[in-house]
Motif scaffolding. Structure first.
Motif, mmCIF file in Angstrom:
data_model
loop_
_atom_site.group_PDB
_atom_site.id
_atom_site.type_symbol
_atom_site.label_atom_id
_atom_site.label_comp_id
_atom_site.label_asym_id
_atom_site.label_seq_id
_atom_site.Cartn_x
_atom_site.Cartn_y
_atom_site.Cartn_z
ATOM 1 N N UNK A 193 19.568 1.206 22.735
ATOM 2 C CA UNK A 193 20.607 0.413 22.069
ATOM 3 C C UNK A 193 20.092 -0.157 20.753
ATOM 4 N N UNK A 194 18.806 -0.513 20.725
ATOM 5 C CA UNK A 194 18.221 -1.059 19.493
ATOM 6 C C UNK A 194 18.239 -0.034 18.372
ATOM 7 N N UNK A 195 17.917 1.220 18.712
ATOM 8 C CA UNK A 195 17.927 2.275 17.700
ATOM 9 C C UNK A 195 19.344 2.540 17.199
ATOM 10 N N UNK A 196 20.301 2.486 18.095
ATOM 11 C CA UNK A 196 21.695 2.693 17.701
ATOM 12 C C UNK A 196 22.176 1.572 16.772
ATOM 13 N N UNK A 197 21.780 0.353 17.089
ATOM 14 C CA UNK A 197 22.145 -0.780 16.233
ATOM 15 C C UNK A 197 21.522 -0.633 14.849
ATOM 16 N N UNK A 198 20.278 -0.158 14.825
ATOM 17 C CA UNK A 198 19.583 0.040 13.555
ATOM 18 C C UNK A 198 20.321 1.071 12.691
ATOM 19 N N UNK A 199 20.713 2.186 13.308
ATOM 20 C CA UNK A 199 21.444 3.231 12.593
ATOM 21 C C UNK A 199 22.771 2.698 12.052
ATOM 22 N N UNK A 200 23.472 1.978 12.895
ATOM 23 C CA UNK A 200 24.780 1.452 12.492
ATOM 24 C C UNK A 200 24.653 0.434 11.371
ATOM 25 N N UNK A 201 23.667 -0.458 11.489
ATOM 26 C CA UNK A 201 23.469 -1.496 10.468
ATOM 27 C C UNK A 201 23.093 -0.892 9.120
ATOM 28 N N UNK A 202 22.379 0.231 9.147
ATOM 29 C CA UNK A 202 21.938 0.868 7.900
ATOM 30 C C UNK A 202 23.049 1.677 7.237
ATOM 31 N N UNK A 203 24.105 1.953 7.993
ATOM 32 C CA UNK A 203 25.201 2.736 7.425
ATOM 33 C C UNK A 203 25.149 4.213 7.758
ATOM 34 N N UNK A 204 24.305 4.587 8.714
ATOM 35 C CA UNK A 204 24.260 5.981 9.161
ATOM 36 C C UNK A 204 25.458 6.234 10.065
ATOM 37 N N UNK A 205 26.250 7.253 9.745
ATOM 38 C CA UNK A 205 27.338 7.648 10.632
ATOM 39 C C UNK A 205 26.765 8.523 11.738
ATOM 40 N N UNK A 206 27.047 8.186 12.993
ATOM 41 C CA UNK A 206 26.510 9.020 14.071
ATOM 42 C C UNK A 206 27.483 9.086 15.241
ATOM 43 N N UNK A 207 27.446 10.241 15.911
ATOM 44 C CA UNK A 207 28.289 10.477 17.084
ATOM 45 C C UNK A 207 27.497 11.290 18.110
ATOM 46 N N UNK A 208 27.726 10.969 19.395
ATOM 47 C CA UNK A 208 27.185 11.805 20.455
ATOM 48 C C UNK A 208 28.065 13.043 20.594
ATOM 49 N N UNK A 209 27.447 14.136 20.970
ATOM 50 C CA UNK A 209 28.194 15.368 21.208
ATOM 51 C C UNK A 209 28.639 15.411 22.668
ATOM 52 N N UNK A 210 29.938 15.450 22.905
ATOM 53 C CA UNK A 210 30.539 15.521 24.232
ATOM 54 C C UNK A 210 29.882 14.562 25.216
ATOM 55 N N UNK A 211 30.094 13.254 25.036
ATOM 56 C CA UNK A 211 29.485 12.255 25.928
ATOM 57 C C UNK A 211 29.874 12.481 27.392
ATOM 58 N N UNK A 212 28.920 12.199 28.270
ATOM 59 C CA UNK A 212 29.171 12.291 29.709
ATOM 60 C C UNK A 212 28.863 10.937 30.325
ATOM 61 N N UNK A 213 29.436 10.673 31.492
ATOM 62 C CA UNK A 213 29.282 9.358 32.111
ATOM 63 C C UNK A 213 27.870 9.143 32.622
ATOM 64 N N UNK A 214 27.317 10.173 33.269
ATOM 65 C CA UNK A 214 25.971 10.057 33.833
ATOM 66 C C UNK A 214 25.079 11.164 33.272
#
Length: 485
Positions: A193-214
Protein backbone atom coordinates in the motif's frame (compact mmCIF):
# COMPACT_ATOMS: atom_id res chain seq x y z
CA UNK A 1 -38.28 -28.15 4.33
CA UNK A 2 -35.07 -27.29 6.16
CA UNK A 3 -34.92 -30.79 7.62
CA UNK A 4 -35.26 -32.25 4.13
CA UNK A 5 -32.48 -30.02 2.82
CA UNK A 6 -30.28 -30.87 5.80
CA UNK A 7 -30.69 -34.62 5.37
CA UNK A 8 -30.28 -34.51 1.59
CA UNK A 9 -27.73 -31.72 1.25
CA UNK A 10 -25.00 -33.75 -0.50
CA UNK A 11 -27.47 -35.46 -2.83
CA UNK A 12 -28.89 -32.11 -3.90
CA UNK A 13 -25.40 -30.64 -4.25
CA UNK A 14 -24.25 -33.53 -6.45
CA UNK A 15 -27.36 -33.22 -8.65
CA UNK A 16 -26.81 -29.47 -9.05
CA UNK A 17 -23.12 -30.10 -9.76
CA UNK A 18 -23.89 -32.46 -12.62
CA UNK A 19 -26.59 -30.20 -14.05
CA UNK A 20 -23.91 -27.49 -14.29
CA UNK A 21 -21.41 -30.06 -15.60
CA UNK A 22 -23.77 -31.03 -18.45
CA UNK A 23 -24.15 -27.33 -19.32
CA UNK A 24 -20.36 -26.82 -19.24
CA UNK A 25 -19.69 -29.95 -21.32
CA UNK A 26 -22.19 -28.81 -23.94
CA UNK A 27 -20.36 -25.48 -24.16
CA UNK A 28 -16.93 -27.16 -24.37
CA UNK A 29 -17.98 -29.61 -27.09
CA UNK A 30 -19.62 -26.98 -29.29
CA UNK A 31 -16.69 -24.57 -29.00
CA UNK A 32 -14.65 -26.86 -31.27
CA UNK A 33 -11.47 -26.48 -29.21
CA UNK A 34 -8.54 -28.90 -29.35
CA UNK A 35 -9.83 -32.49 -28.76
CA UNK A 36 -7.09 -33.15 -26.19
CA UNK A 37 -8.13 -30.10 -24.24
CA UNK A 38 -11.79 -31.06 -24.59
CA UNK A 39 -11.09 -34.51 -23.15
CA UNK A 40 -9.12 -32.96 -20.29
CA UNK A 41 -12.13 -30.82 -19.36
CA UNK A 42 -14.50 -33.80 -19.65
CA UNK A 43 -12.33 -35.88 -17.31
CA UNK A 44 -11.98 -33.08 -14.77
CA UNK A 45 -15.67 -32.20 -14.82
CA UNK A 46 -16.92 -35.78 -14.51
CA UNK A 47 -14.34 -37.23 -12.11
CA UNK A 48 -13.93 -34.31 -9.71
CA UNK A 49 -17.31 -32.99 -8.48
CA UNK A 50 -17.33 -29.29 -7.52
CA UNK A 51 -13.54 -29.00 -7.96
CA UNK A 52 -13.95 -29.69 -11.69
CA UNK A 53 -16.37 -26.79 -12.05
CA UNK A 54 -13.93 -24.46 -10.33
CA UNK A 55 -11.15 -25.57 -12.70
CA UNK A 56 -13.44 -25.06 -15.70
CA UNK A 57 -14.43 -21.59 -14.50
CA UNK A 58 -10.79 -20.57 -14.09
CA UNK A 59 -9.37 -22.29 -17.18
CA UNK A 60 -12.21 -22.85 -19.58
CA UNK A 61 -13.23 -19.38 -20.69
CA UNK A 62 -12.28 -18.91 -24.34
CA UNK A 63 -11.69 -15.16 -24.28
CA UNK A 64 -10.16 -15.10 -27.75
CA UNK A 65 -13.56 -16.02 -29.14
CA UNK A 66 -15.23 -13.38 -26.96
CA UNK A 67 -12.83 -10.55 -27.89
CA UNK A 68 -11.77 -9.45 -24.42
CA UNK A 69 -10.18 -6.29 -25.82
CA UNK A 70 -11.92 -3.76 -28.01
CA UNK A 71 -9.03 -2.53 -30.15
CA UNK A 72 -11.03 -0.36 -32.55
CA UNK A 73 -10.52 2.81 -30.51
CA UNK A 74 -6.75 2.52 -30.81
CA UNK A 75 -6.49 1.13 -34.35
CA UNK A 76 -8.94 3.65 -35.81
CA UNK A 77 -7.09 6.64 -34.39
CA UNK A 78 -5.84 8.93 -37.16
CA UNK A 79 -2.30 9.13 -35.71
CA UNK A 80 -2.09 5.33 -35.48
CA UNK A 81 -3.34 4.91 -39.05
CA UNK A 82 -0.73 7.35 -40.35
CA UNK A 83 2.08 5.59 -38.48
CA UNK A 84 0.97 2.19 -39.76
CA UNK A 85 0.91 3.47 -43.32
CA UNK A 86 4.41 4.88 -42.96
CA UNK A 87 6.01 1.69 -41.69
CA UNK A 88 4.09 -0.89 -43.76
CA UNK A 89 6.18 -2.15 -46.67
CA UNK A 90 4.61 -2.30 -50.10
CA UNK A 91 4.55 -5.48 -52.19
CA UNK A 92 7.61 -4.50 -54.24
CA UNK A 93 9.78 -4.03 -51.13
CA UNK A 94 8.62 -7.36 -49.75
CA UNK A 95 9.42 -9.04 -53.06
CA UNK A 96 12.89 -7.47 -53.04
CA UNK A 97 13.50 -8.81 -49.54
CA UNK A 98 12.40 -12.27 -50.60
CA UNK A 99 14.80 -12.35 -53.54
CA UNK A 100 17.69 -10.86 -51.60
CA UNK A 101 17.92 -12.90 -48.40
CA UNK A 102 14.64 -13.76 -46.66
CA UNK A 103 13.74 -16.65 -49.00
CA UNK A 104 11.07 -18.84 -47.37
CA UNK A 105 10.94 -16.64 -44.28
CA UNK A 106 9.04 -14.03 -46.29
CA UNK A 107 5.99 -16.27 -45.96
CA UNK A 108 6.24 -15.95 -42.18
CA UNK A 109 6.33 -12.16 -42.56
CA UNK A 110 3.21 -12.25 -44.73
CA UNK A 111 1.47 -14.66 -42.35
CA UNK A 112 1.67 -12.24 -39.43
CA UNK A 113 0.79 -9.24 -41.56
CA UNK A 114 -2.39 -10.99 -42.66
CA UNK A 115 -3.24 -12.25 -39.17
CA UNK A 116 -2.85 -9.09 -37.11
CA UNK A 117 -1.39 -6.50 -39.46
CA UNK A 118 1.95 -6.81 -37.71
CA UNK A 119 4.29 -5.08 -40.18
CA UNK A 120 7.87 -6.04 -40.86
CA UNK A 121 10.04 -3.03 -39.99
CA UNK A 122 13.49 -2.61 -41.50
CA UNK A 123 14.94 0.35 -39.61
CA UNK A 124 15.85 -0.97 -36.16
CA UNK A 125 18.81 -1.18 -33.81
CA UNK A 126 18.73 -3.82 -31.14
CA UNK A 127 20.75 -4.92 -28.15
CA UNK A 128 20.55 -8.35 -26.52
CA UNK A 129 20.64 -7.98 -22.73
CA UNK A 130 21.77 -11.00 -20.72
CA UNK A 131 20.40 -11.20 -17.17
CA UNK A 132 18.57 -8.74 -14.98
CA UNK A 133 21.56 -6.77 -13.75
CA UNK A 134 22.42 -5.78 -17.34
CA UNK A 135 18.81 -5.13 -18.34
CA UNK A 136 17.99 -2.88 -15.38
CA UNK A 137 21.16 -0.82 -15.76
CA UNK A 138 20.21 0.03 -19.35
CA UNK A 139 16.51 0.45 -18.55
CA UNK A 140 17.11 2.83 -15.65
CA UNK A 141 19.46 4.92 -17.80
CA UNK A 142 16.73 5.25 -20.42
CA UNK A 143 14.14 6.05 -17.75
CA UNK A 144 16.31 8.84 -16.35
CA UNK A 145 16.97 10.26 -19.83
CA UNK A 146 13.28 10.24 -20.80
CA UNK A 147 11.92 13.61 -21.92
CA UNK A 148 8.21 13.04 -22.72
CA UNK A 149 6.61 9.81 -21.54
CA UNK A 150 7.24 6.37 -20.07
CA UNK A 151 4.90 3.43 -20.65
CA UNK A 152 5.42 0.23 -18.64
CA UNK A 153 3.61 -3.13 -18.67
CA UNK A 154 4.80 -6.08 -16.52
CA UNK A 155 3.58 -9.46 -15.36
CA UNK A 156 5.56 -9.33 -12.10
CA UNK A 157 6.30 -6.10 -10.24
CA UNK A 158 7.39 -6.27 -6.60
CA UNK A 159 8.53 -3.43 -4.38
CA UNK A 160 11.66 -5.23 -3.17
CA UNK A 161 15.14 -3.79 -3.74
CA UNK A 162 15.11 -3.57 -7.55
CA UNK A 163 11.36 -2.92 -7.60
CA UNK A 164 11.69 0.01 -5.20
CA UNK A 165 14.40 1.56 -7.37
CA UNK A 166 12.18 0.98 -10.40
CA UNK A 167 9.20 2.68 -8.73
CA UNK A 168 11.32 5.56 -7.36
CA UNK A 169 12.60 6.44 -10.83
CA UNK A 170 9.09 6.41 -12.27
CA UNK A 171 7.97 8.71 -9.46
CA UNK A 172 10.90 11.08 -10.08
CA UNK A 173 10.04 11.34 -13.78
CA UNK A 174 6.35 11.89 -13.05
CA UNK A 175 7.27 14.73 -10.65
CA UNK A 176 9.35 16.26 -13.44
CA UNK A 177 6.16 16.52 -15.48
CA UNK A 178 6.46 13.46 -17.72
CA UNK A 179 3.44 11.31 -18.48
CA UNK A 180 4.13 7.98 -16.75
CA UNK A 181 1.73 5.08 -17.27
CA UNK A 182 2.17 1.75 -15.47
CA UNK A 183 0.13 -1.45 -15.61
CA UNK A 184 0.98 -4.70 -13.83
CA UNK A 185 -0.69 -8.07 -13.55
CA UNK A 186 -2.72 -8.39 -10.37
CA UNK A 187 -1.85 -12.07 -9.85
CA UNK A 188 1.85 -11.93 -10.71
CA UNK A 189 2.63 -8.69 -8.87
CA UNK A 190 2.87 -7.82 -5.20
CA UNK A 191 3.01 -4.13 -4.32
CA UNK A 192 2.53 -2.70 -0.85
CA UNK A 193 0.00 0.00 0.00
CA UNK A 194 2.91 2.34 0.73
CA UNK A 195 4.32 1.86 -2.77
CA UNK A 196 0.91 2.47 -4.30
CA UNK A 197 0.51 5.68 -2.31
CA UNK A 198 3.96 6.79 -3.45
CA UNK A 199 3.06 6.20 -7.11
CA UNK A 200 -0.24 8.02 -6.76
CA UNK A 201 1.27 10.99 -4.91
CA UNK A 202 3.95 11.38 -7.59
CA UNK A 203 1.39 11.46 -10.38
CA UNK A 204 2.10 8.05 -11.90
CA UNK A 205 -1.02 6.64 -13.54
CA UNK A 206 -1.30 2.94 -12.75
CA UNK A 207 -3.81 0.12 -13.06
CA UNK A 208 -3.81 -3.56 -12.18
CA UNK A 209 -4.49 -5.92 -15.06
CA UNK A 210 -7.72 -7.90 -14.48
CA UNK A 211 -7.84 -7.67 -10.66
CA UNK A 212 -8.91 -10.79 -8.78
CA UNK A 213 -10.30 -11.06 -5.26
CA UNK A 214 -7.77 -13.57 -3.96
CA UNK A 215 -4.63 -13.25 -6.10
CA UNK A 216 -2.58 -15.49 -3.82
CA UNK A 217 -4.94 -18.37 -4.49
CA UNK A 218 -5.59 -17.63 -8.15
CA UNK A 219 -2.12 -18.74 -9.19
CA UNK A 220 -2.00 -19.35 -12.92
CA UNK A 221 -5.60 -20.53 -13.18
CA UNK A 222 -6.83 -17.63 -15.30
CA UNK A 223 -5.93 -15.39 -18.22
CA UNK A 224 -2.97 -13.21 -17.25
CA UNK A 225 -0.88 -10.50 -18.87
CA UNK A 226 2.51 -12.19 -19.16
CA UNK A 227 4.06 -9.37 -21.21
CA UNK A 228 7.12 -7.49 -19.96
CA UNK A 229 7.55 -4.30 -21.95
CA UNK A 230 8.62 -0.70 -21.50
CA UNK A 231 8.45 2.14 -24.03
CA UNK A 232 10.38 5.38 -23.47
CA UNK A 233 9.45 8.53 -25.44
CA UNK A 234 8.08 6.32 -28.21
CA UNK A 235 11.71 5.86 -29.28
CA UNK A 236 13.10 3.00 -27.17
CA UNK A 237 11.38 -0.26 -26.20
CA UNK A 238 12.23 -3.26 -24.06
CA UNK A 239 10.73 -6.74 -24.14
CA UNK A 240 11.78 -10.20 -22.99
CA UNK A 241 11.73 -12.57 -20.05
CA UNK A 242 12.89 -10.38 -17.16
CA UNK A 243 10.30 -9.18 -14.64
CA UNK A 244 10.76 -6.51 -11.96
CA UNK A 245 11.82 -8.49 -8.89
CA UNK A 246 15.03 -9.28 -7.01
CA UNK A 247 14.66 -12.87 -8.19
CA UNK A 248 15.65 -11.74 -11.69
CA UNK A 249 18.81 -9.90 -10.56
CA UNK A 250 21.88 -11.86 -9.53
CA UNK A 251 22.50 -10.15 -6.21
CA UNK A 252 25.18 -11.79 -4.01
CA UNK A 253 22.55 -12.75 -1.42
CA UNK A 254 20.30 -14.55 -3.93
CA UNK A 255 20.08 -18.30 -3.39
CA UNK A 256 20.15 -19.23 -7.08
CA UNK A 257 21.73 -17.86 -10.24
CA UNK A 258 19.09 -16.56 -12.69
CA UNK A 259 19.84 -16.75 -16.41
CA UNK A 260 17.53 -14.67 -18.59
CA UNK A 261 17.39 -12.68 -21.83
CA UNK A 262 15.80 -9.35 -22.70
CA UNK A 263 15.89 -7.09 -25.76
CA UNK A 264 16.36 -3.35 -26.19
CA UNK A 265 14.97 -1.92 -29.43
CA UNK A 266 15.27 1.44 -31.16
CA UNK A 267 13.48 2.13 -34.43
CA UNK A 268 10.25 1.43 -36.24
CA UNK A 269 9.44 -1.76 -34.32
CA UNK A 270 8.90 0.45 -31.25
CA UNK A 271 5.75 1.79 -32.97
CA UNK A 272 4.13 -1.64 -32.89
CA UNK A 273 5.11 -2.27 -29.26
CA UNK A 274 3.66 1.12 -28.35
CA UNK A 275 0.38 0.18 -30.04
CA UNK A 276 0.14 -2.98 -27.98
CA UNK A 277 0.74 -1.01 -24.80
CA UNK A 278 -1.93 1.54 -25.73
CA UNK A 279 -4.41 -1.25 -26.42
CA UNK A 280 -3.75 -2.73 -22.98
CA UNK A 281 -4.00 0.71 -21.38
CA UNK A 282 -7.31 1.35 -23.10
CA UNK A 283 -8.57 -1.88 -21.50
CA UNK A 284 -7.18 -1.55 -17.96
CA UNK A 285 -8.10 2.13 -17.59
CA UNK A 286 -11.67 1.51 -18.69
CA UNK A 287 -11.72 4.62 -20.85
CA UNK A 288 -10.68 5.62 -24.35
CA UNK A 289 -7.00 6.45 -24.30
CA UNK A 290 -5.95 9.81 -25.69
CA UNK A 291 -3.25 9.11 -28.28
CA UNK A 292 -0.68 11.87 -28.74
CA UNK A 293 1.86 12.45 -31.51
CA UNK A 294 4.79 12.24 -29.09
CA UNK A 295 3.91 8.60 -28.41
CA UNK A 296 5.51 7.84 -31.79
CA UNK A 297 9.06 9.11 -32.29
CA UNK A 298 10.10 9.90 -35.83
CA UNK A 299 12.67 7.23 -36.71
CA UNK A 300 15.87 8.64 -38.18
CA UNK A 301 17.48 5.31 -39.12
CA UNK A 302 17.97 4.70 -42.83
CA UNK A 303 18.47 0.97 -42.46
CA UNK A 304 19.03 -1.62 -39.77
CA UNK A 305 17.75 -4.94 -38.47
CA UNK A 306 14.46 -6.32 -39.87
CA UNK A 307 12.09 -6.94 -36.94
CA UNK A 308 8.46 -7.99 -36.71
CA UNK A 309 6.53 -7.84 -33.43
CA UNK A 310 4.19 -10.78 -32.78
CA UNK A 311 1.65 -10.52 -29.99
CA UNK A 312 -0.92 -13.09 -28.99
CA UNK A 313 -3.58 -13.59 -26.36
CA UNK A 314 -7.32 -13.35 -25.86
CA UNK A 315 -7.20 -10.04 -27.76
CA UNK A 316 -5.98 -11.60 -31.03
CA UNK A 317 -7.86 -13.60 -33.65
CA UNK A 318 -5.06 -16.14 -34.04
CA UNK A 319 -2.35 -17.75 -31.91
CA UNK A 320 0.25 -15.59 -33.66
CA UNK A 321 3.37 -16.50 -31.68
CA UNK A 322 2.65 -20.23 -31.83
CA UNK A 323 2.01 -20.02 -35.58
CA UNK A 324 5.26 -18.10 -36.12
CA UNK A 325 7.26 -20.64 -34.12
CA UNK A 326 5.53 -23.51 -35.91
CA UNK A 327 6.34 -22.09 -39.35
CA UNK A 328 9.95 -21.36 -38.42
CA UNK A 329 10.39 -24.96 -37.23
CA UNK A 330 8.76 -26.54 -40.28
CA UNK A 331 10.90 -24.50 -42.71
CA UNK A 332 14.22 -25.05 -40.88
CA UNK A 333 16.97 -26.64 -42.95
CA UNK A 334 20.06 -26.66 -40.74
CA UNK A 335 19.40 -26.21 -37.01
CA UNK A 336 16.86 -25.18 -34.38
CA UNK A 337 18.12 -24.11 -30.94
CA UNK A 338 15.44 -23.45 -28.31
CA UNK A 339 15.80 -22.15 -24.76
CA UNK A 340 12.69 -22.28 -22.59
CA UNK A 341 12.00 -22.61 -18.86
CA UNK A 342 8.77 -24.53 -19.49
CA UNK A 343 8.42 -27.05 -22.31
CA UNK A 344 4.81 -28.25 -22.46
CA UNK A 345 4.15 -28.17 -26.21
CA UNK A 346 0.86 -28.60 -28.01
CA UNK A 347 0.54 -31.34 -30.63
CA UNK A 348 1.43 -29.00 -33.51
CA UNK A 349 4.76 -27.87 -32.05
CA UNK A 350 5.69 -31.35 -30.82
CA UNK A 351 5.06 -32.90 -34.23
CA UNK A 352 6.88 -30.08 -36.03
CA UNK A 353 10.00 -30.60 -33.88
CA UNK A 354 9.92 -34.38 -34.37
CA UNK A 355 9.54 -34.07 -38.15
CA UNK A 356 12.30 -31.45 -38.37
CA UNK A 357 14.73 -33.66 -36.43
CA UNK A 358 13.87 -36.82 -38.34
CA UNK A 359 14.46 -34.96 -41.62
CA UNK A 360 18.03 -34.13 -40.57
CA UNK A 361 17.71 -30.77 -38.83
CA UNK A 362 19.86 -30.40 -35.68
CA UNK A 363 17.24 -29.77 -32.96
CA UNK A 364 18.44 -28.90 -29.46
CA UNK A 365 16.36 -27.78 -26.51
CA UNK A 366 17.72 -26.24 -23.31
CA UNK A 367 15.54 -26.49 -20.19
CA UNK A 368 16.22 -25.99 -16.46
CA UNK A 369 17.61 -28.85 -14.42
CA UNK A 370 15.32 -27.82 -11.57
CA UNK A 371 12.01 -26.07 -12.17
CA UNK A 372 10.20 -23.56 -9.97
CA UNK A 373 6.97 -25.50 -10.53
CA UNK A 374 6.39 -29.16 -9.58
CA UNK A 375 3.61 -29.62 -12.12
CA UNK A 376 5.49 -27.89 -14.95
CA UNK A 377 8.63 -29.92 -14.23
CA UNK A 378 6.88 -33.28 -14.46
CA UNK A 379 4.70 -32.20 -17.38
CA UNK A 380 7.90 -31.25 -19.24
CA UNK A 381 9.50 -34.58 -18.35
CA UNK A 382 6.50 -36.43 -19.77
CA UNK A 383 7.42 -35.22 -23.27
CA UNK A 384 11.11 -36.10 -23.21
CA UNK A 385 10.81 -39.69 -24.44
CA UNK A 386 8.97 -38.53 -27.56
CA UNK A 387 11.77 -36.06 -28.21
CA UNK A 388 14.46 -38.68 -27.69
CA UNK A 389 12.70 -41.02 -30.12
CA UNK A 390 13.09 -38.33 -32.80
CA UNK A 391 16.81 -37.88 -31.94
CA UNK A 392 16.26 -34.42 -30.45
CA UNK A 393 18.99 -33.39 -28.01
CA UNK A 394 17.82 -32.20 -24.59
CA UNK A 395 20.11 -30.25 -22.27
CA UNK A 396 19.49 -29.38 -18.63
CA UNK A 397 20.91 -26.12 -17.33
CA UNK A 398 22.72 -26.70 -14.03
CA UNK A 399 24.28 -23.34 -13.12
CA UNK A 400 20.97 -22.03 -11.80
CA UNK A 401 17.51 -21.46 -13.23
CA UNK A 402 17.26 -20.61 -16.92
CA UNK A 403 14.25 -18.42 -17.70
CA UNK A 404 15.22 -17.12 -21.16
CA UNK A 405 12.70 -17.60 -23.97
CA UNK A 406 14.64 -17.66 -27.21
CA UNK A 407 14.86 -19.60 -30.46
CA UNK A 408 17.35 -19.35 -33.31
CA UNK A 409 16.90 -21.07 -36.68
CA UNK A 410 19.40 -21.53 -39.52
CA UNK A 411 21.45 -18.45 -38.69
CA UNK A 412 18.81 -16.15 -40.20
CA UNK A 413 15.73 -16.17 -37.97
CA UNK A 414 15.54 -15.72 -34.20
CA UNK A 415 13.00 -14.71 -31.60
CA UNK A 416 13.21 -13.21 -28.12
CA UNK A 417 10.16 -12.51 -26.04
CA UNK A 418 7.85 -13.39 -23.19
CA UNK A 419 6.34 -16.59 -24.59
CA UNK A 420 7.28 -19.95 -23.11
CA UNK A 421 7.06 -23.12 -25.18
CA UNK A 422 3.83 -24.22 -23.52
CA UNK A 423 0.04 -24.31 -23.78
CA UNK A 424 -0.46 -21.33 -21.51
CA UNK A 425 1.75 -18.98 -23.54
CA UNK A 426 0.38 -20.20 -26.87
CA UNK A 427 -3.31 -20.14 -26.03
CA UNK A 428 -4.14 -18.36 -22.78
CA UNK A 429 -1.79 -15.59 -21.63
CA UNK A 430 -1.11 -12.23 -23.24
CA UNK A 431 2.38 -12.53 -24.77
CA UNK A 432 4.70 -10.55 -27.05
CA UNK A 433 7.78 -11.61 -29.02
CA UNK A 434 10.22 -9.92 -31.37
CA UNK A 435 10.85 -11.90 -34.57
CA UNK A 436 14.26 -10.98 -35.94
CA UNK A 437 15.39 -11.67 -39.52
CA UNK A 438 19.09 -10.90 -39.24
CA UNK A 439 22.22 -13.04 -39.58
CA UNK A 440 24.42 -11.17 -37.10
CA UNK A 441 21.75 -11.25 -34.38
CA UNK A 442 21.09 -14.93 -34.99
CA UNK A 443 24.79 -15.67 -34.66
CA UNK A 444 24.91 -13.78 -31.36
CA UNK A 445 21.97 -15.76 -30.00
CA UNK A 446 23.48 -18.99 -31.28
CA UNK A 447 26.71 -18.17 -29.42
CA UNK A 448 24.72 -17.38 -26.26
CA UNK A 449 23.04 -20.76 -26.60
CA UNK A 450 26.39 -22.53 -26.99
CA UNK A 451 27.80 -20.66 -23.99
CA UNK A 452 24.83 -21.77 -21.89
CA UNK A 453 25.43 -25.38 -22.93
CA UNK A 454 28.78 -25.19 -21.11
CA UNK A 455 26.71 -25.12 -17.90
CA UNK A 456 24.28 -27.81 -19.02
CA UNK A 457 24.19 -31.60 -19.08
CA UNK A 458 23.20 -33.47 -22.23
CA UNK A 459 20.51 -35.95 -21.24
CA UNK A 460 21.12 -39.63 -21.94
CA UNK A 461 18.01 -41.35 -23.38
CA UNK A 462 19.07 -44.78 -22.09
CA UNK A 463 19.57 -43.47 -18.56
CA UNK A 464 16.29 -41.60 -18.71
CA UNK A 465 14.47 -44.83 -19.49
CA UNK A 466 15.68 -46.25 -16.15
CA UNK A 467 13.90 -43.67 -14.00
CA UNK A 468 11.54 -45.04 -11.37
CA UNK A 469 7.90 -45.94 -11.88
CA UNK A 470 7.09 -43.38 -9.20
CA UNK A 471 8.54 -40.59 -11.35
CA UNK A 472 6.73 -41.92 -14.40
CA UNK A 473 3.43 -41.88 -12.52
CA UNK A 474 4.01 -38.25 -11.50
CA UNK A 475 4.73 -37.38 -15.13
CA UNK A 476 1.56 -39.13 -16.28
CA UNK A 477 -0.48 -37.24 -13.69
CA UNK A 478 1.09 -33.87 -14.60
CA UNK A 479 0.57 -34.51 -18.31
CA UNK A 480 -3.16 -34.89 -17.79
CA UNK A 481 -3.15 -31.26 -16.71
CA UNK A 482 -0.86 -30.09 -19.54
CA UNK A 483 -3.64 -28.65 -21.75
CA UNK A 484 -4.89 -26.69 -18.71
CA UNK A 485 -1.56 -25.42 -17.36
Amino acid sequence: MFNFLGHNFWTIAIILNYILVISALTTVIFKRINPTKTLSYIIVLLVFPFFGLIIYYLFGQEYRKDKLFNRKNVLNNSIVKRVNEEITLDKKKLDDLEHNYLDEKIKLVKLLQRNEKSPLTLCNKLEILKNGEVKFKRLFEDFRNAKKNIHVEYYILKDDKIGTEFIDILCEKAKEGLSVKLTFDDVGSKISKAARKKLKAAGVEFYEFMPVIFPKFAGKMNYRNHRKIAVIDGEIAYLGGINVSDTYVNYPHNKAYWRDTHLRLVGESVYTIQLHFLTTWNFVSGKDVKIEKNYFHQCDLDEGVPVQIAASGPDTDWANIMEAIFYAITTAEDYIYITTPYFIPNDQILTALQVASKSGVDVRILIPNESDSWTAKHATNSYLEQLFEANIKIYRYTKGFIHAKTMVVDGLFSTIGTSNMDYRSFNINFEINALIYHKETSLLLKQDFMNDLEYADLMNPEEWQKRSKWLKSQEAYARLWAPLL
